[in-house]
Each structure stands twice: as structure tokens, then as C-alpha cells.
Design a protein around this motif. Structure first.
Motif, PDB file in Angstrom:
ATOM      1  N   GLU A 136      41.386  39.921  34.939  1.00  0.00           N
ATOM      2  CA  GLU A 136      40.888  40.863  35.944  1.00  0.00           C
ATOM      3  C   GLU A 136      40.542  40.132  37.239  1.00  0.00           C
ATOM      4  N   ALA A 137      39.948  38.946  37.106  1.00  0.00           N
ATOM      5  CA  ALA A 137      39.563  38.163  38.287  1.00  0.00           C
ATOM      6  C   ALA A 137      40.800  37.696  39.048  1.00  0.00           C
ATOM      7  N   ILE A 138      41.827  37.280  38.315  1.00  0.00           N
ATOM      8  CA  ILE A 138      43.060  36.831  38.982  1.00  0.00           C
ATOM      9  C   ILE A 138      43.685  37.994  39.756  1.00  0.00           C
ATOM     10  N   ALA A 139      43.707  39.164  39.128  1.00  0.00           N
ATOM     11  CA  ALA A 139      44.277  40.328  39.823  1.00  0.00           C
ATOM     12  C   ALA A 139      43.503  40.619  41.105  1.00  0.00           C
ATOM     13  N   LEU A 140      42.176  40.521  41.037  1.00  0.00           N
ATOM     14  CA  LEU A 140      41.370  40.756  42.232  1.00  0.00           C
ATOM     15  C   LEU A 140      41.629  39.686  43.289  1.00  0.00           C
ATOM     16  N   ALA A 141      41.714  38.433  42.877  1.00  0.00           N
ATOM     17  CA  ALA A 141      41.979  37.340  43.833  1.00  0.00           C
ATOM     18  C   ALA A 141      43.334  37.534  44.500  1.00  0.00           C
TER      19      ALA A 141
END
Length: 609
Positions: A162-167
Motif C-alpha cells: 500500500e505504501a509503495i502504491a502511494l509513493a
């Protein structure tokens, strides 16, 4: 562009600046119109002499300054709105990603990285998967996973993905904003004028270049403003324009004046504004291009001796120049001559009571196009739309414009105070040569659809009281085009006037798509064109026993024949028209009768004696 800058950016401030520039553009346009149509027109109508001419020259330059200000401020406004459109999109994506990060309770760093918390342990034996920090494009699985099971499958902490998608979303938004900023910064910076009080051809050519640059940069912005339907009718064009916001209308006027100026159905004032921008910028461009071409050699001709005697031929020097520059030189020279004629019409507003002119169509491409109205057709009670004939092109538009000026004046003698607009419609490729081209009908059929659209457009844009009374006027081959337009569709006219007609592709007045008794014809003494037409361009019917086509001058056609010879009406004397080119000569019976038809005073029209 970094995250903090994009987050803090206030596109509304740029939108407010765009509104300010648009207001400045509108004020400059109003000032220009006031100078041209009130101040200068009043001076022309009431003063004379050297002082008057000097004042008009100064006012003309001041008007040019205001028009340049109008164009450039309009471009700045459109550019700022384009910048706002692009930045709003990028900033919206950033704020959406930041909002999702807050929902997930992730932390976003100043560099756009995303820190996520530890996950939940799968069982009581394994440790909870740790949290971490990722940047855009990070690997989906962290290094040093906790167990062999973790190394064999996806990362055990679901927050990492989820964090990678947001980044990635944050990085994409920043990249989009950075590219938009880099795209718009030089375009907006280029929109500045020289610090002098003279608008030169190079200034206007630079404005044309600026327009192209802003239009290219603002392609997505313009695409977001839906255009009219493909192959739209004039009514659909009018509806589309009315649905646009003032900001969207200004964007089209600033970035696509060539497109707006061609749209039948749009208000005359809108088309005039668009076409005058194209006109001024094209005239500047053509002047610069012509100045860059060497002048033709003075020694164009020489003589050589042949067996038949001396023969006149082009010199080698001239032939070399002609091969390299001749076509461009002739096109530029002819087009500029026509543009000067149009400008001259603008410059005589007020003379002899002439109202302001409206440029409803313009293009210097090919042999050129020009549609020039004397008086606003949108508010006129009576409209007359004149189609000139063989040999007509942009280069010789002056005479065609003057003919409609004279018709306008004559209508006001016939009916003082009448609301009239007379329009020169050169919206087709007229036959070039009377022998090689004029016998063929395809010029008429090719131009007829554009004429019908224009006539329909006059209906769609009219906002005066009641329905306008509209007269179609055709001279020579122009009458052939009008006949072809009636033959193939709705002419949308109340009266038709033919002058010096060689034939109109139909064999009777009843086929002209106007009420019975409303087709009128003039044939002057000495005009040979109607006789020639009986063997070429005439109607679809043959004269019984005559072996020739029926033309409007024949009684069997059924038109009202109007007098063109000299006559006295009370104290007034009207002159005779002679030949093919004098149907609009001031003081003639021919012009008087046309004016009476245009203002609907049919009972005063005189027939040949």
C-alpha cells in the motif's frame, strides 16, 4: 517541483490573475472599438482637411496598440488558465494520495517517501512483520524477510504494498507538476511586448508565434473544453457557443481564432473579433515574408531573333528569380493587396454614414476568402448577401466591398433609417478565367453548400426584433452559385436578385426556393454575358423552339425584370447601367431597384420600358 511547493500551491491565485488579464483584454477591445467606430468614425463624418487626416493616422496607431494589447492579454489569460488546469490535475492527484496516506496512518516524508507501520504477526511463533519506509518504484518485498515462508511469497506486511502504491502516486503527481511547470514557464515568460509605442509587423508576427506556442502547451486544456459536434449545423454551433463559460469562450478566441471565425451561427461580433486577429497576424506575417524576397529584376524581357523575326522572351536573370521566388512573390503580393482593401473598408467607417464593418470570414490561403458585412447582420432587419462572379478573389475584393457599401447607402436613400446589413460573400473559389473556367458548373456546386450554411448561420445568430428579411444577390457566375444552392437545398432567402446572369442551373423562378414573385433580374444594355450563358451555364430546361438554355433574362423563366436604363422619378434622375460591371454604380436605376427589393419596397421597383 517538490512536494511542499505543490501542496502549498494555490491555483486559484493564478486563476484570479487570468481573470484580470481577461478583463484587461476586454477593456482593450472595447477601447479599440470605441476609437474605430465612434471617435474616428465621427471625425470622418464631420471633418475634413490635413488636421483630420493627421488625427485619424494617430487614432489608427492607437487602435492598433489596443488590438495588440487585447491579443496579448488574451493569450496571457489563456496561458494562465492552461497552467491552472494542468496544476489542478497534478495537485489533485497529490492531495488524494496524501489523504489516503492519512487514512492508512502512514507518514509521508518531504521527499515523497512513505513510512508504514509494522504488520500483525501470523502466529504466536513469528515476530510481527516490521514497518519501513519506501520510495516510488521500491521492490514489492523487503530484504531480509523474517522467515523462509516470507521469502517464498509476498511481503508479510501488507502495508508495504500500500505504501509503495502511494509513493508511486505521489511521485507521478510531482512529475506531472514539474513537467507542467517546465512547459508553461517559457510560454508565459515569452508573452511580453517591446517597450515602445509602435506595434510593428514583427510584434504581430511574434503574437502569432506566441499563440501557436500557448495553443500547443494548452492542448489538454482546450481538449477539456468540448468543441462543437463534428459537421455541426449553424444552430448546433450557436448552441455550443452559448453553453461555454466566458472563460472558455475567451480561450477559444485567444487560441483558436481561425476556428472560431469560420463557424457559421456564431454572433457576428465574435466572428469579427476572431477574424480580425487572424487578419492582423497574417498581414504581418505576409509583409515580413514578402520583405525577405528579393525584388524581381527590372530587366524582365529581352528579344531574340528567330526565323519568324524578333521574339520577346524572359531574360535568364528574371527566369531564375521566377523559378526560385515567383510563386511566393505573386501570392504574397496579391494577398496583401486584398488585405489592404479590407483594411481600407475598416478605415472608412463613418464616411457618408457607413456603419462599422464586420469581418465574418477571412483566409489568405489559395486565392483567398473574405466575407465582409457593412452593418451588423445580427441586429439588421434587412440582410443582403452578395456573391461576386468570375475572376473574383482576395486580390480584387475592393470593388466587391465598395459595391455593397454603395448598396447600403442606396437602401438608406430608399428607406431612411432602415436597419440594413449588406454582405460581400467571397466564400468560394470563383472561376478564374471567363473562357477556360466559367463554362463549368462545378465551381457553383462546390461553393453552394458553404453559401447555404452561411445563410442558415445568419438565422441562427440573429437577435434583432422579428425575423430578418434576407435577399440573395448574385452577379454573373455568382448567380449561378445561388441557383445551384437553391437547386440542391434550402436557400433560406426571401428574395433573389440576379444581375448579368449567364444562367442559374434551374429553368424557372419557381425552382429558386423563395416565395412566388420574389425572384428579380437585371440585364444591362451591352452586357454580353447573358447571351453567352444561354449556351453554357443555363438552366436544366431548354427554351422551346430556341435551342438554348433558359436564363433569368428570358420571360419564360418567370423572374421580375427590373429596369437598368436611365429614368426620372420626380426630381430624381437615375443613370443607365452599361455593360457587365456597372450594376452597382451610384446613381443608376439598377442600384436603385436593387435597394428597393432589399428593403422590401417592391411596389416602387420599375420594370423595363
Amino acid at each position: 517541483m517538490d512536494l511542499a511547493t505543490l501542496k502549498a500551491l494555490k491555483p486559484s491565485e493564478f486563476a484570479q490573475a487570468a481573470d484580470g488579464y481577461r478583463a484587461s483584454s476586454n477593456m482593450a477591445a472595447a477601447a479599440k472599438d470605441h476609437i474605430d467606430n465612434v471617435v474616428a468614425a465621427g471625425i470622418r463624418g464631420s471633418l475634413s482637411g490635413v488636421a483630420r487626416d493627421a488625427a485619424l493616422a494617430e487614432l489608427k496607431q492607437l487602435s492598433a496598440n489596443f488590438h495588440y494589447t487585447q491579443i496579448e492579454c488574451g493569450l496571457v489569460s489563456a496561458a494562465l488558465n492552461g497552467f491552472v488546469h494542468d496544476m489542478d490535475a497534478a495537485r489533485g492527484k497529490l492531495l488524494s494520495a496524501l489523504g489516503d496516506a492519512e487514512t492508512f496512518r502512514f507518514t509521508v516524508g518531504a521527499d515523497g517517501s512513505v513510512t508504514y507501520p509494522a504488520g500483525q504477526a501470523r502466529n504466536s511463533v513469528e515476530l510481527p512483520p516490521p514497518g519501513g519506509t519506501v520510495a516510488a518504484g521500491a521492490a514489492p518485498q523487503a530484504s531480509g524477510a523474517q522467515s523462509a515462508v516470507a521469502r517464498m511469497g509476498p511481503d508479510p506486511n501488507p502495508h508495504r504494498a500500500e505504501a509503495i502504491a502511494l509513493a508511486d502516486r505521489i511521485a507521478a503527481a510531482l512529475k506531472e507538476a514539474t513537467e507542467a511547470d517546465a512547459k508553461w514557464e517559457p510560454r508565459i515568460r515569452a508573452l511580453k511586448a517591446d517597450d515602445d509605442l509602435t506595434v510593428s509587423a514583427h510584434d504581430l508576427a511574434d503574437a502569432q508565434s506566441d499563440m501557436g506556442g500557448v495553443r500547443e502547451a494548452g492542448r489538454r486544456y482546450l481538449d477539456s473544453i468540448s468543441g462543437p459536434p463534428k459537421d455541426a449545423t449553424p444552430v448546433q454551433n450557436a448552441d455550443w457557443w452559448k453553453r461555454l463559460t466566458p472563460q472558455e469562450q475567451e480561450a477559444y478566441l485567444s487560441l483558436r481564432p481561425d476556428f472560431v471565425g469560420k463557424l457559421d451561427g456564431l454572433p457576428a461580433e465574435v466572428r469579427d473579433e476572431a477574424n480580425r486577429t487572424v487578419f492582423d497576424e497574417k498581414r504581418a506575417e505576409y509583409r515580413i515574408r514578402l520583405d525577405a524576397i528579393p525584388r524581381p529584376p527590372a530587366n524582365e524581357w529581352t528579344f531574340v531573333m528567330t526565323r519568324a523575326g524578333a521574339a520577346k522572351i524572359h531574360t535568364d536573370e528574371w527566369s531564375n528569380w521566377d523559378r526560385k521566388y515567383g510563386d511566393d512573390y505573386r501570392h504574397l503580393t496579391a494577398s496583401l493587396k486584398g488585405m489592404e482593401s479590407i483594411q481600407n473598408r475598416f478605415d472608412i467607417t463613418g464616411t457618408g454614414g457607413l456603419p462599422e464593418a464586420y469581418l465574418l470570414g477571412f483566409s489568405p490561403d489559395g486565392r483567398g476568402r473574405a466575407i465582409v458585412a457593412t452593418g451588423n447582420p445580427d441586429t439588421a432587419q434587412h440582410q443582403a448577401v452578395y456573391v461576386p462572379g468570375t475572376g473574383s478573389d482576395l486580390a480584387n475584393i475592393a470593388g466587391k466591398i465598395h459595391e455593397m457599401n454603395d448598396l447600403w447607402r442606396q437602401t438608406h436613400q430608399a428607406s431612411p433609417g432602415a436597419s440594413v446589413s449588406t454582405i460581400t460573400w467571397l466564400g468560394y473559389d470563383a472561376p478564374h478565367d471567363p473562357v477556360k473556367d466559367a463554362p463549368f458548373g462545378h465551381y457553383a456546386y462546390d461553393g453552394a453548400p458553404a453559401y447555404r450554411r452561411f445563410m442558415d448561420g445568419l438565422d441562427a445568430s440573429h437577435n434583432g426584433p422579428g425575423e430578418p428579411h434576407r435577399t440573395a444577390i448574385g452577379h454573373s457566375y455568382g448567380s449561378t452559385l445561388i441557383g445551384a444552392a437553391a437547386q440542391k437545398g434550402d436557400l433560406n432567402a426571401d428574395d433573389v436578385i440576379f444581375a448579368g446572369s449567364p444562367g442559374v442551373k434551374v429553368g424557372s423562378a419557381g425552382q429558386m426556393d423563395v416565395p412566388k414573385g420574389h425572384v428579380w433580374n437585371e440585364e444591362a444594355d451591352g452586357d454580353k454575358v447573358p447571351d453567352v450563358g444561354r449556351f453554357g451555364l443555363g438552366g436544366s430546361q431548354w427554351k422551346i423552339g430556341g435551342g438554348t438554355f433558359i436564363i433569368p433574362s428570358d420571360d419564360v423563366f418567370g423572374a421580375n425584370q427590373m429596369n437598368t436604363r436611365a429614368e426620372n422619378i420626380g426630381p430624381e434622375h437615375f443613370k443607365s447601367s452599361q455593360g457587365h460591371s456597372h450594376y452597382w454604380t451610384p446613381g443608376t436605376t439598377a442600384l436603385k431597384n436593387q435597394a428597393l427589393v432589399v428593403v422590401g419596397q417592391y411596389g416602387n421597383v420599375t420594370a423595363p420600358r
